[in-house]
Scaffold this active site. Structure first.
Site, PDB file in Angstrom:
ATOM      1  N   LYS A 299      97.005  16.569 -18.980  1.00  0.00           N
ATOM      2  CA  LYS A 299      96.823  17.349 -17.740  1.00  0.00           C
ATOM      3  C   LYS A 299      95.355  17.404 -17.293  1.00  0.00           C
ATOM      4  O   LYS A 299      94.856  16.445 -16.734  1.00  0.00           O
ATOM      5  CB  LYS A 299      97.438  18.742 -17.913  1.00  0.00           C
ATOM      6  CG  LYS A 299      98.955  18.623 -18.238  1.00  0.00           C
ATOM      7  CD  LYS A 299      99.720  19.884 -18.070  1.00  0.00           C
ATOM      8  CE  LYS A 299     101.116  19.813 -18.650  1.00  0.00           C
ATOM      9  NZ  LYS A 299     102.193  19.667 -17.712  1.00  0.00           N
TER      10      LYS A 299
ATOM     11  N   ASP B 261      98.944  21.457 -29.929  1.00  0.00           N
ATOM     12  CA  ASP B 261      99.247  20.777 -28.672  1.00  0.00           C
ATOM     13  C   ASP B 261      98.569  21.560 -27.548  1.00  0.00           C
ATOM     14  O   ASP B 261      99.069  22.590 -27.089  1.00  0.00           O
ATOM     15  CB  ASP B 261     100.760  20.695 -28.467  1.00  0.00           C
ATOM     16  CG  ASP B 261     101.114  19.958 -27.183  1.00  0.00           C
ATOM     17  OD1 ASP B 261     100.195  19.640 -26.404  1.00  0.00           O
ATOM     18  OD2 ASP B 261     102.317  19.709 -26.959  1.00  0.00           O
TER      19      ASP B 261
ATOM     20  N   TYR C  10     107.407  23.017 -26.132  1.00  0.00           N
ATOM     21  CA  TYR C  10     107.705  21.724 -25.501  1.00  0.00           C
ATOM     22  C   TYR C  10     106.523  20.802 -25.740  1.00  0.00           C
ATOM     23  O   TYR C  10     105.376  21.170 -25.501  1.00  0.00           O
ATOM     24  CB  TYR C  10     107.932  21.904 -23.990  1.00  0.00           C
ATOM     25  CG  TYR C  10     108.225  20.602 -23.285  1.00  0.00           C
ATOM     26  CD1 TYR C  10     109.436  19.939 -23.497  1.00  0.00           C
ATOM     27  CD2 TYR C  10     107.294  20.023 -22.423  1.00  0.00           C
ATOM     28  CE1 TYR C  10     109.707  18.736 -22.848  1.00  0.00           C
ATOM     29  CE2 TYR C  10     107.560  18.822 -21.782  1.00  0.00           C
ATOM     30  CZ  TYR C  10     108.767  18.191 -22.001  1.00  0.00           C
ATOM     31  OH  TYR C  10     109.029  16.998 -21.364  1.00  0.00           O
TER      32      TYR C  10
HETATM   33  C1  LIG Z   1     102.358  21.551 -24.200  1.00  0.00           C
HETATM   34  C2  LIG Z   1     102.836  20.256 -23.637  1.00  0.00           C
HETATM   35  N1  LIG Z   1     102.816  19.156 -24.411  1.00  0.00           N
HETATM   36  C3  LIG Z   1     103.207  17.959 -23.937  1.00  0.00           C
HETATM   37  C4  LIG Z   1     103.650  17.818 -22.648  1.00  0.00           C
HETATM   38  C5  LIG Z   1     104.070  16.480 -22.126  1.00  0.00           C
HETATM   39  O1  LIG Z   1     103.134  16.004 -21.227  1.00  0.00           O
HETATM   40  P1  LIG Z   1     103.540  14.902 -20.105  1.00  0.00           P
HETATM   41  O2  LIG Z   1     104.463  15.597 -19.141  1.00  0.00           O
HETATM   42  O3  LIG Z   1     102.241  14.494 -19.514  1.00  0.00           O
HETATM   43  O4  LIG Z   1     104.215  13.800 -20.827  1.00  0.00           O
HETATM   44  C6  LIG Z   1     103.688  18.920 -21.807  1.00  0.00           C
HETATM   45  C7  LIG Z   1     104.176  18.808 -20.413  1.00  0.00           C
HETATM   46  O5  LIG Z   1     104.341  19.738 -19.684  1.00  0.00           O
HETATM   47  C8  LIG Z   1     103.264  20.176 -22.312  1.00  0.00           C
HETATM   48  O6  LIG Z   1     103.297  21.279 -21.548  1.00  0.00           O
END
Ligand SMILES: Cc1ncc(COP(=O)(O)O)c(C=O)c1O
Length: 423
Positions: free
Chosen positions: A262, A234, A139
């Site tokens: 985060k 990521d 994700y």
């Molecule tokens: C690995 C990863 N990338 C991107 C995101 C997206 O981040 P945001 O919810 O701050 O848009 C998340 C969200 O949980 C994530 O876990």
């Protein structure tokens, strides 16, 4: 009727499923929260929970850490957003680069979603190629290119492929299973030189933490390098979670680009995309890849990030990770006594459990676990005063505010909750 039920009834009239983000919704009604401190969160009916959702990852110091709240209040008294650069951005960028040597240059944005969206656009702009390889169940936020076999809420609601994403765009997202280097080689070969980048959660956090097999990440690095494919790690979850240098440091893998979110905002909205200077120099106004944001790099989030990293530098991760390992081990003991098939996966301060006797190596393994059984346990845990993400396909987080007594309380709660699942 409880106060949460009442709010849920009102909220559903105003917001789809009564929530601002899908995974927060669950039946019969989500608990509406009023306040949180340290490892604890209280709902509007006054019930107290030990929290392992921890807002899905940013709160590594626990809820409302006094040092961060103080710094944020001081920052706020000087203005919440300038629409111009500030010294704080430079300080945070210097801190990030000191821990992530791959981050020669970076841009601050507001969410992880924005960070991966811009990293992907940049990869395409830099290489002139169209396709992006992503892992099944990975994700990377809720934007079009990434809502193809996505994890997290998308997986929870069995709609990893969102309606409204144009087929013309989705066809440029190529899927491979996690932990399968040969599938990656085949995918890149099959795309005939048109792969701009592979985007990868180094630890698959949105399926539950699924760990990389030994050598997998290094092999991914080799395959992408040899084929002229950019590697985007990521690290929105793993950054500052697995250690100050994230998964890059832990697994010795240097990406071309990477994303943070985060924790780097210390509990306030932020995202970062960063990487090689020759690539990042293509961002507007230096180059032709456009990115912008009114609230990007605002002094409040940036200050919270700086102060959080300072505390992490002082405290280190040893006792957090040791306590988390105790919880994972205790959970294995409790599950063994319950005579149920199970897997407990985790690393650092991340964990999840699955009702299955098969090891979880990728998304396909995870989705075969007993998710209804998991939800039964989730509800029983709520009654016991333990708040976890309401989904099999999420990660639980400990924070530095969790104490040994929280761990003991939680294990006893799991023990009782599991009687309900078995019965
Ligand atoms: C690995 C990863 N990338 C991107 C995101 C997206 O981040 P945001 O919810 O701050 O848009 C998340 C969200 O949980 C994530 O876990």
């Amino acid at each position: 009727m409880t106060a949460s039920e009442d709010l849920y009834k009102r909220a559903r009239e105003l917001m789809p499923a009564g929530v601002s983000s899908p995974v927060r919704a669950f039946e019969p009604y989500p608990r509406f929260m009023r306040s949180a401190k340290g490892s604890r969160i209280w709902d509007v009916d006054g019930k107290e929970y030990v929290d392992y959702c921890m807002a899905y990852g940013p709160l590594i110091l626990g809820h409302a850490p006094p040092a961060i709240s103080r710094a944020v209040k001081a920052a706020l008294s000087n203005g919440s957003v300038f629409g111009a650069p500030s010294e704080q951005e430079v300080l945070l960028a210097e801190k990030v680069r000191s821990h992530y040597p791959a981050g020669e240059m970076m841009r601050f944005v507001n969410t992880g979603t924005e960070a991966t969206m811009h990293a992907i656009r940049l990869a395409r702009g830099f290489t002139g190629k169209r396709k992006i390889v992503k892992v099944e169940g990975g994700y990377h936020g809720a934007h079009d290119a990434m809502l193809v076999k996505a994890g997290s809420g998308a997986l929870t609601y069995s709609m990893p492929n969102s309606l409204g994403v144009l087929e013309d765009l989705a066809k440029h997202t190529v899927l491979v299973p996690y932990n399968d280097p040969q599938a990656l080689r085949d995918a890149i070969k099959g795309a005939e030189g048109d792969v701009a980048a592979m985007i990868l959660e180094p630890v698959l956090g949105n399926v539950g933490p699924v760990l990389p097999k030994e050598g997998y990440l290094n092999e991914v690095r080799e395959i992408t390098r040899d084929s002229g494919t950019l590697l985007i790690l990521d690290e929105v979850i793993t950054g500052f979670r697995l250690g100050l240098g994230g998964a890059q440091e832990m697994f010795h893998v240097k990406p071309d680009l990477f994303t943070l979110g985060k924790i780097v905002g210390g509990g306030y909205p932020i995202g970062v995309f960063a990487g090689r200077k020759d690539i990042m120099s293509n961002i507007s106004p230096l180059g032709g890849v456009y990115q912008a944001g009114t609230f990007s790099g605002n002094p409040v989030s940036v200050t919270a990030g700086i102060e959080t990293i300072k505390i992490l530098e002082q405290k280190g991760y040893t006792s957090l990770n040791r306590r988390s390992e105790r919880l994972r081990k205790g959970l294995r003991d409790v599950l063994s006594r319950a005579s149920l098939p199970y897997q407990v996966s985790g690393i650092g301060s991340m964990f999840q459990m699955f009702f299955t006797d098969r090891p979880i190596v990728n998304w396909n393994d995870a989705r075969k676990a007993d998710a209804p059984g998991f939800m039964k346990m989730f509800r029983a845990l709520l009654d016991e005063g333990v708040y976890t993400p309401p989904s099999q396909f999420e990660t639980n987080f400990l924070s530095m505010a969790h104490r040994d007594s929280d761990v003991e309380f939680t294990l006893a709660a799991y023990e009782r909750a599991l009687r309900g699942v078995r019965g």
